[in-house]
Design a protein around this motif. Structure first.
Motif, PDB file in Angstrom:
ATOM      1  N   MET A   1       0.757  -1.167   0.086  1.00 17.45           N
ATOM      2  CA  MET A   1       0.215   0.087   0.094  1.00 17.45           C
ATOM      3  C   MET A   1       0.833   1.164  -0.033  1.00 17.45           C
ATOM      4  O   MET A   1       1.949   1.272   0.653  1.00 17.45           O
ATOM      5  N   ASP A   2       0.583   2.121  -0.958  1.00 14.04           N
ATOM      6  CA  ASP A   2       1.572   3.382  -1.075  1.00 14.04           C
ATOM      7  C   ASP A   2       1.250   4.217   0.347  1.00 14.04           C
ATOM      8  O   ASP A   2       0.245   4.170   1.106  1.00 14.04           O
ATOM      9  N   SER A   3       2.146   5.250   0.456  1.00 11.33           N
ATOM     10  CA  SER A   3       2.170   6.264   1.630  1.00 11.33           C
ATOM     11  C   SER A   3       1.094   6.848   1.755  1.00 11.33           C
ATOM     12  O   SER A   3       0.635   7.251   2.881  1.00 11.33           O
ATOM     13  N   LYS A   4       0.199   7.237   0.789  1.00  9.88           N
ATOM     14  CA  LYS A   4      -0.933   8.100   0.785  1.00  9.88           C
ATOM     15  C   LYS A   4      -1.906   7.265   1.355  1.00  9.88           C
ATOM     16  O   LYS A   4      -2.876   7.875   2.271  1.00  9.88           O
ATOM     17  N   LEU A   5      -2.085   6.000   0.986  1.00  6.48           N
ATOM     18  CA  LEU A   5      -3.175   4.971   1.480  1.00  6.48           C
ATOM     19  C   LEU A   5      -2.906   4.785   3.020  1.00  6.48           C
ATOM     20  O   LEU A   5      -3.871   4.622   3.554  1.00  6.48           O
ATOM     21  N   THR A   6      -1.631   4.765   3.379  1.00  8.51           N
ATOM     22  CA  THR A   6      -1.397   4.449   4.701  1.00  8.51           C
ATOM     23  C   THR A   6      -1.451   5.558   5.544  1.00  8.51           C
ATOM     24  O   THR A   6      -2.349   5.307   6.657  1.00  8.51           O
ATOM     25  N   HIS A   7      -1.379   6.852   5.077  1.00 10.09           N
ATOM     26  CA  HIS A   7      -1.793   7.860   5.818  1.00 10.09           C
ATOM     27  C   HIS A   7      -3.196   7.978   6.034  1.00 10.09           C
ATOM     28  O   HIS A   7      -3.873   8.309   7.222  1.00 10.09           O
ATOM     29  N   ILE A   8      -3.908   7.671   4.886  1.00 13.40           N
ATOM     30  CA  ILE A   8      -5.389   7.793   4.931  1.00 13.40           C
ATOM     31  C   ILE A   8      -6.203   6.835   5.922  1.00 13.40           C
ATOM     32  O   ILE A   8      -6.920   6.837   6.880  1.00 13.40           O
ATOM     33  N   GLN A  30     -22.696  -0.675  16.224  1.00 16.83           N
ATOM     34  CA  GLN A  30     -21.792  -1.795  15.865  1.00 16.83           C
ATOM     35  C   GLN A  30     -20.330  -1.112  15.409  1.00 16.83           C
ATOM     36  O   GLN A  30     -19.381  -1.821  14.748  1.00 16.83           O
ATOM     37  N   GLY A  31     -20.510   0.221  15.518  1.00 16.16           N
ATOM     38  CA  GLY A  31     -19.335   1.280  15.207  1.00 16.16           C
ATOM     39  C   GLY A  31     -19.300   1.676  13.776  1.00 16.16           C
ATOM     40  O   GLY A  31     -18.110   2.252  13.355  1.00 16.16           O
ATOM     41  N   PHE A  32     -20.361   1.417  13.087  1.00 15.83           N
ATOM     42  CA  PHE A  32     -20.458   1.989  11.628  1.00 15.83           C
ATOM     43  C   PHE A  32     -20.731   3.423  11.671  1.00 15.83           C
ATOM     44  O   PHE A  32     -21.539   4.048  12.312  1.00 15.83           O
ATOM     45  N   VAL A  33     -20.182   3.919  10.525  1.00 18.85           N
ATOM     46  CA  VAL A  33     -20.781   5.405  10.158  1.00 18.85           C
ATOM     47  C   VAL A  33     -20.865   5.181   8.579  1.00 18.85           C
ATOM     48  O   VAL A  33     -20.251   4.601   7.833  1.00 18.85           O
ATOM     49  N   PRO A  34     -21.804   6.174   8.143  1.00 19.75           N
ATOM     50  CA  PRO A  34     -22.051   6.319   6.678  1.00 19.75           C
ATOM     51  C   PRO A  34     -20.794   6.709   5.836  1.00 19.75           C
ATOM     52  O   PRO A  34     -20.156   7.598   6.306  1.00 19.75           O
ATOM     53  N   ILE A  35     -20.261   5.914   4.838  1.00 18.97           N
ATOM     54  CA  ILE A  35     -18.868   6.268   4.162  1.00 18.97           C
ATOM     55  C   ILE A  35     -19.026   7.725   3.631  1.00 18.97           C
ATOM     56  O   ILE A  35     -18.042   8.447   3.789  1.00 18.97           O
ATOM     57  N   GLU A  36     -20.157   7.982   3.106  1.00 16.13           N
ATOM     58  CA  GLU A  36     -20.494   9.439   2.687  1.00 16.13           C
ATOM     59  C   GLU A  36     -19.818  10.514   3.513  1.00 16.13           C
ATOM     60  O   GLU A  36     -19.380  11.434   3.219  1.00 16.13           O
ATOM     61  N   LEU A  39     -16.228  10.442   4.359  1.00 18.37           N
ATOM     62  CA  LEU A  39     -15.366  11.079   3.219  1.00 18.37           C
ATOM     63  C   LEU A  39     -15.486  12.669   3.306  1.00 18.37           C
ATOM     64  O   LEU A  39     -14.586  13.444   2.950  1.00 18.37           O
ATOM     65  N   GLN A  40     -16.735  13.273   3.513  1.00 23.85           N
ATOM     66  CA  GLN A  40     -17.034  14.497   3.300  1.00 23.85           C
ATOM     67  C   GLN A  40     -16.278  15.091   4.736  1.00 23.85           C
ATOM     68  O   GLN A  40     -15.432  16.204   4.148  1.00 23.85           O
ATOM     69  N   ALA A  41     -16.337  14.452   5.907  1.00 24.45           N
ATOM     70  CA  ALA A  41     -15.397  15.225   7.005  1.00 24.45           C
ATOM     71  C   ALA A  41     -13.885  15.155   6.398  1.00 24.45           C
ATOM     72  O   ALA A  41     -13.365  16.155   7.066  1.00 24.45           O
ATOM     73  N   MET A  42     -13.301  13.893   5.982  1.00 23.42           N
ATOM     74  CA  MET A  42     -11.946  13.942   5.718  1.00 23.42           C
ATOM     75  C   MET A  42     -11.374  14.868   4.867  1.00 23.42           C
ATOM     76  O   MET A  42     -10.348  15.302   4.932  1.00 23.42           O
ATOM     77  N   ASN A  43     -12.521  15.151   4.043  1.00 18.32           N
ATOM     78  CA  ASN A  43     -12.040  15.960   2.633  1.00 18.32           C
ATOM     79  C   ASN A  43     -12.178  17.624   3.060  1.00 18.32           C
ATOM     80  O   ASN A  43     -11.568  18.302   2.335  1.00 18.32           O
ATOM     81  N   ASP A  50      -5.585  16.158  -3.177  1.00 18.20           N
ATOM     82  CA  ASP A  50      -5.234  14.906  -1.935  1.00 18.20           C
ATOM     83  C   ASP A  50      -6.598  14.314  -1.432  1.00 18.20           C
ATOM     84  O   ASP A  50      -6.705  13.671  -0.547  1.00 18.20           O
ATOM     85  N   ALA A  51      -7.805  14.824  -2.281  1.00 22.95           N
ATOM     86  CA  ALA A  51      -9.246  14.106  -1.874  1.00 22.95           C
ATOM     87  C   ALA A  51      -9.147  12.697  -1.797  1.00 22.95           C
ATOM     88  O   ALA A  51      -8.510  12.126  -2.403  1.00 22.95           O
ATOM     89  N   VAL A  52      -9.773  12.149  -0.502  1.00 25.37           N
ATOM     90  CA  VAL A  52     -10.033  11.042  -0.351  1.00 25.37           C
ATOM     91  C   VAL A  52     -11.250  10.401  -1.118  1.00 25.37           C
ATOM     92  O   VAL A  52     -12.163  11.142  -0.994  1.00 25.37           O
ATOM     93  N   ALA A  53     -11.337   9.404  -1.815  1.00 25.62           N
ATOM     94  CA  ALA A  53     -12.506   8.936  -2.612  1.00 25.62           C
ATOM     95  C   ALA A  53     -12.884   7.461  -2.021  1.00 25.62           C
ATOM     96  O   ALA A  53     -12.029   6.763  -1.449  1.00 25.62           O
ATOM     97  N   LEU A  54     -14.115   6.989  -2.480  1.00 24.11           N
ATOM     98  CA  LEU A  54     -14.528   5.748  -1.938  1.00 24.11           C
ATOM     99  C   LEU A  54     -13.568   4.505  -2.537  1.00 24.11           C
ATOM    100  O   LEU A  54     -13.118   3.859  -1.754  1.00 24.11           O
ATOM    101  N   ALA A  55     -12.844   4.825  -3.748  1.00 23.35           N
ATOM    102  CA  ALA A  55     -11.878   3.873  -4.137  1.00 23.35           C
ATOM    103  C   ALA A  55     -10.683   3.851  -3.185  1.00 23.35           C
ATOM    104  O   ALA A  55     -10.114   2.586  -3.163  1.00 23.35           O
TER     105      ALA A  55
END
Ligand code: HQG
Length: 220
Positions: A1-8, A30-36, A39-43, A50-55
């Motif tokens: 895994m590259d360093s960008k993914l490790t950081h994310i 159960q500790g889940f949150v909506p992915i959407e 992503l919104q909060a992380m971005n 540098d935006a984080v995407a679902l992929a």
């Protein structure tokens, strides 16, 4: 895994294990949150490039050295490691007869006297095999002590076990009489202790507009 993914990945662990409120997220039972929402909060405050995407999240789950996170439909959660005050619900399950815990010389001495406690997290973390326990212990000690947990005996003492992922099991606590030394000598000369911090003592440093920072202990 590259360093960008490790950081994310580290930032996701921070958000979903320790500080969802910093991302305006609320974990469900159960500790889940909506992915959407994640992503919104992380971005927020991140440059577009540098935006984080679902992929990215899907690659982290697929390619990570450990199964730290789980995606279920449009939700994501951390599978273990939580320190949030709200307890994550887990179903009790039958563990392997022996589980392992890798730790420092100093901690091992205390654990043999008073048992394993969750310390800064919600649960005690146990490993399915010695190799995994060694890797966990090496975060704190160059030559970690490996403890064996007799899970049948613990079951007899009323201890419940919960599955984290393929290699990690969780328990509320483990009494000292269920623990023995598998490898190393806790009372021998300790090797240099390393500095992985317990979950409740992690300093905060700024990262991507949040006060979040990657865990000192995550993927280190
Ligand atoms: C110790 C990482 C004194 C315990 C890892 C450990 C793991 C005691 C420390 C996961 C004690 C807690 C969790 C007692 C326990 N007296 N010390 N009675 N009972 N301890 O980090 O298990 O890479 O909260 O031995 O790989 O080290 O982040 O737990 O040394 O899977 O995904 O107190 O975190 O995963 O430390 O690690 P931690 P842990 P990630």
């Amino acid at each position: 895994m590259d360093s960008k993914l490790t950081h994310i990945s580290k930032e996701i662990s921070y958000a979903l294990r320790h500080a969802p409120w910093e991302y305006e997220l609320e974990l469900d039972e159960q500790g889940f949150v909506p992915i959407e929402q994640l992503l919104q909060a992380m971005n927020e405050g991140r440059d577009e490039g540098d935006a984080v995407a679902l992929a990215d999240l899907e690659r982290i789950v697929a390619e990570s050295d450990k199964q730290r996170h789980e995606i279920d439909g449009d939700r994501i959660r951390a599978l273990y490691g939580h320190s949030v005050p709200k307890r994550i619900e887990r179903l009790a399950a039958e563990p392997p007869a022996v589980l392992y815990h890798g730790t420092s010389h100093e901690a091992a001495q205390r654990i043999l006297a008073e048992g394993l406690r969750p310390m800064g997290r919600q649960y005690v973390h146990l490993s399915c095999d010695v190799e995994t326990a060694e890797a966990v212990g090496r975060r704190r000690d160059r030559s970690p002590i490996i403890l064996s947990i007799d899970t049948k005996r613990a079951d007899g003492d009323g201890v419940a076990f919960y599955r984290g992922n393929d290699k990690v099991w969780l328990a509320d606590s483990i009494p000292a009489d269920c623990i023995s030394v598998r490898k190393g000598s806790p009372y021998g000369r300790p090797s240099r202790q390393l500095t992985a911090e317990p979950a409740d003592q992690r300093p905060r440093i700024p990262s991507s507009g949040h006060t979040a920072r990657p865990e000192a202990t995550h993927q280190a």
